[in-house]
Scaffold this active site. Structure first.
Site, short mmCIF file in Angstrom:
data_model
loop_
_atom_site.label_atom_id
_atom_site.label_comp_id
_atom_site.label_asym_id
_atom_site.label_seq_id
_atom_site.Cartn_x
_atom_site.Cartn_y
_atom_site.Cartn_z
N ARG A 104 5.33 5.58 -1.61
CA ARG A 104 4.47 5.11 -0.62
C ARG A 104 4.24 6.12 -0.30
O ARG A 104 5.38 6.23 0.96
CB ARG A 104 4.66 3.09 0.10
CG ARG A 104 4.85 2.29 -0.76
CD ARG A 104 5.14 1.13 -0.24
NE ARG A 104 5.09 -0.41 -1.37
CZ ARG A 104 4.83 -1.18 -1.05
NH1 ARG A 104 5.02 -1.83 0.25
NH2 ARG A 104 5.10 -2.43 -2.26
N ARG B 208 12.56 1.64 5.95
CA ARG B 208 11.31 2.59 5.27
C ARG B 208 11.43 3.61 4.35
O ARG B 208 11.50 4.81 5.57
CB ARG B 208 10.54 2.28 6.43
CG ARG B 208 9.26 2.24 6.03
CD ARG B 208 8.45 2.28 7.18
NE ARG B 208 7.98 1.01 7.57
CZ ARG B 208 7.72 0.05 7.36
NH1 ARG B 208 5.92 -0.09 7.19
NH2 ARG B 208 7.77 -1.00 8.51
N GLU C 148 12.46 -8.51 7.09
CA GLU C 148 11.52 -8.21 5.16
C GLU C 148 12.15 -7.79 4.11
O GLU C 148 12.35 -6.56 4.59
CB GLU C 148 9.77 -8.16 5.72
CG GLU C 148 9.31 -8.14 5.04
CD GLU C 148 7.67 -7.84 4.65
OE1 GLU C 148 7.08 -7.52 5.61
OE2 GLU C 148 7.47 -7.41 3.51
N SER D 27 8.29 -10.64 -0.47
CA SER D 27 6.69 -10.89 -0.05
C SER D 27 6.25 -11.51 -0.68
O SER D 27 5.50 -10.83 -1.65
CB SER D 27 5.92 -9.28 1.14
OG SER D 27 4.46 -10.26 0.98
N ARG E 165 16.25 -1.24 0.22
CA ARG E 165 16.34 -2.35 1.01
C ARG E 165 16.82 -3.62 1.18
O ARG E 165 17.84 -3.43 2.49
CB ARG E 165 14.42 -2.83 1.57
CG ARG E 165 15.02 -3.36 3.12
CD ARG E 165 13.01 -3.76 3.07
NE ARG E 165 12.13 -2.91 3.32
CZ ARG E 165 11.20 -2.99 4.27
NH1 ARG E 165 10.76 -4.49 4.73
NH2 ARG E 165 10.27 -2.08 4.42
#
Length: 424
Positions: A258, A273, A347, A350, A388
């Site tokens: 990403r 991130r 988070e 998802s 993460r």
RNA sequence: GGAGAGGUGGCUGAGUGGCCGAAAGCACCGCCUUGCUAAGGCGGCAUGGGGUUAACACUCCAUCGAGGGUUCAAAUCCCUCCCUCUCCGCCA
């Protein structure tokens, strides 16, 4: 993508959906284009019917009369050509506009602007009380000698990471544990391609719109996937499945890439991130049935929750609000895992359901027992994403002496280690 | 990278200019027959869009990998692209 018929008949619902998702879209333009196109199509179809009829009759004529009859069809053809060009001029913009319309969120989706308005559904586990000053995961990892972001940056730039020794084993172990966990839950493991064409990106609704977030290999017109959702949901694109084959339940482990464009200055420290990470993703494809979809949604949410429980991590589940919901989702539950250094939940998962929004873009269909062909429903959820997940894992299980105790269920996957200690 | 072959309905596969949205088989669905049966018979069965209908039905348009083109007429001829397979080369 929404069904154009649905848009015609539910204009206000689509506008309300956009408002709830805080999106700006021009529904009226879509309908105007659609109206124009339909009027054109009626004329075009009539003229084509006429041409077909004439052409067919020519075949039955004696050879010496054909040339003259053919002459008569020519100006009809010229008219057709003009209309066909008009049609092409409408088709492109119509489809493009239709692709931008948002899926209609469930009534269960709370109103709200941002993730701050997400509604907590439940909390599981209690954050630990530390009787010593805690370290953040970067500090823990660096001291243990298992994490090195400085060197990673030298090699590959910002937002990169490198793991060494037990850190490396730890990451591999968690991913493998997640795969085994999902196989137990009845999912089929898949190894998908990591590079995809434009169509799967569009089909899963990352494009158009998300181009800036994806790495593109310009020479080959391929994109690095940001999640295995893209290739895996696309597995049966263009197919008509047999209802008896459904549901399809896949689990895939893949690197994810990403660009994080627009995230400048956000979460720059640590492993939260980054540009490249690993993710085990679960994907479900099933019949066009709202209730069934909702059940699957709970199931895939539960799959992820049970893994967190095995990892002995406290978490909460939130019902994501309209403003924080993406274009394609009907509803999304995020799992946020307790991150001591943040003093908050962050988070990590998802879980989304889409109804037939992705399936319509992908031409992903099935033939029901009644013989009718329908678009499938699709869903997906994270099982685990690393590094993460290392944030809560290292931080929650850290000890006063700088070591980290590994949860029991994870140990067999990390060379039997009970605890991470600094090695040299 | 070089040479060749091919992409047709859920699947296999025939079809080289009008009689083809498309033979045949398989799968599937319905009905019938039969009770010795992993059986037989009859019928139905591509997708999308439009018209019409209370509905059944009927009808029109598009689609034979994708997009252009030739022709009165294209699954069939031409061009471009994508994909698959075979052989050669290179490489993990």
């Amino acid at each position: 993508m929404l069904d154009i018929k649905f848009v015609r008949e539910n204009k206000e619902a689509v506008k309300a959906a956009a408002a709830k998702k805080r999106m700006t879209v021009d529904v009226d333009r879509v309908l105007a284009l659609d109206q124009q196109r339909r009027e054109l199509m009626v004329r075009l179809d009539n003229d084509r019917a006429e041409q077909n009829r004439l052409s067919k009759s020519i075949g039955a004529l004696p050879a010496d009369q054909r040339a003259k009859a053919a002459e008569d069809v020519r100006d009809l053809k010229a008219r057709l050509k003009v209309m066909e060009e008009e049609e092409r001029a409408l088709d492109g913009p119509l489809r493009a506009a239709l692709l931008t319309l948002p899926n209609v969120p469930s009534p269960e989706v709370p109103d709200g602007l941002s993730d701050a308005d997400n509604v907590e559904i439940k909390r599981v586990g209690t954050p630990r009380k530390f009787d010593f000053p805690i370290l953040d995961h970067g500090e823990i990892g660096t001291r243990l000698g298992i994490l090195d972001q400085e060197r990673a940056a030298r090699i590959s730039g910002a937002r990169q990471y490198m793991l060494f020794g037990d850190g490396c084993l730890l990451e591999h172990g968690i991913l493998r544990m997640a795969i085994d966990h999902m196989i137990e839950a009845g999912f089929t493991p898949v190894q998908p391609p990591l590079m995809v064409r434009y169509e799967p990106m569009e089909g899963t609704a990352y494009f158009p719109g998300g181009e800036d977030q994806a790495y593109k290999m310009a020479k080959d017109d391929l994109y690095l996937i940001g999640t295995a959702e893209v290739p895996v949901t696309s597995i049966h694109a263009g197919e008509i499945l047999d209802e008896a084959e459904l549901p399809k339940r896949y689990v895939a482990m893949s690197p994810c890439f990403r660009r994080e464009a627009g995230a400048y200055g956000k979460d720059t420290k640590g492993l939260y991130r980054i540009h490249q990470f690993w993710k085990v993703e679960q994907v479900v494809v099933d019949r066009n049935d709202e209730e069934l979809s909702k059940q699957h949604h709970q199931t895939i949410l539960g799959n992820a929750e049970r893994l967190l429980q095995k990892l002995e991590l406290p978490y909460r589940v939130v019902n994501v609000c309209g403003g924080d919901l993406g274009q394609p989702q009907v509803q999304k539950f995020d799992i946020e895992t307790w991150m001591p250094s943040r003093g908050n939940y962050g988070e990590t998962h998802s879980a989304s359901r889409f109804h037939d929004f992705q399936a319509r873009r992908l031409e992903l269909r099935y033939r029901g027992k009644d013989g009718k062909v329908r678009y499938c429903h699709t869903l997906n959820n994270t099982v685990v994403a690393s590094p993460r997940i290392l944030i809560p894992l290292l931080e929650n299980h850290q000890q006063a002496d700088g070591t980290v105790i590994l949860p029991e269920a994870l140990r067999p996957y990390v060379a039997g280690r009970e605890r991470l200690v600094a090695r040299r």
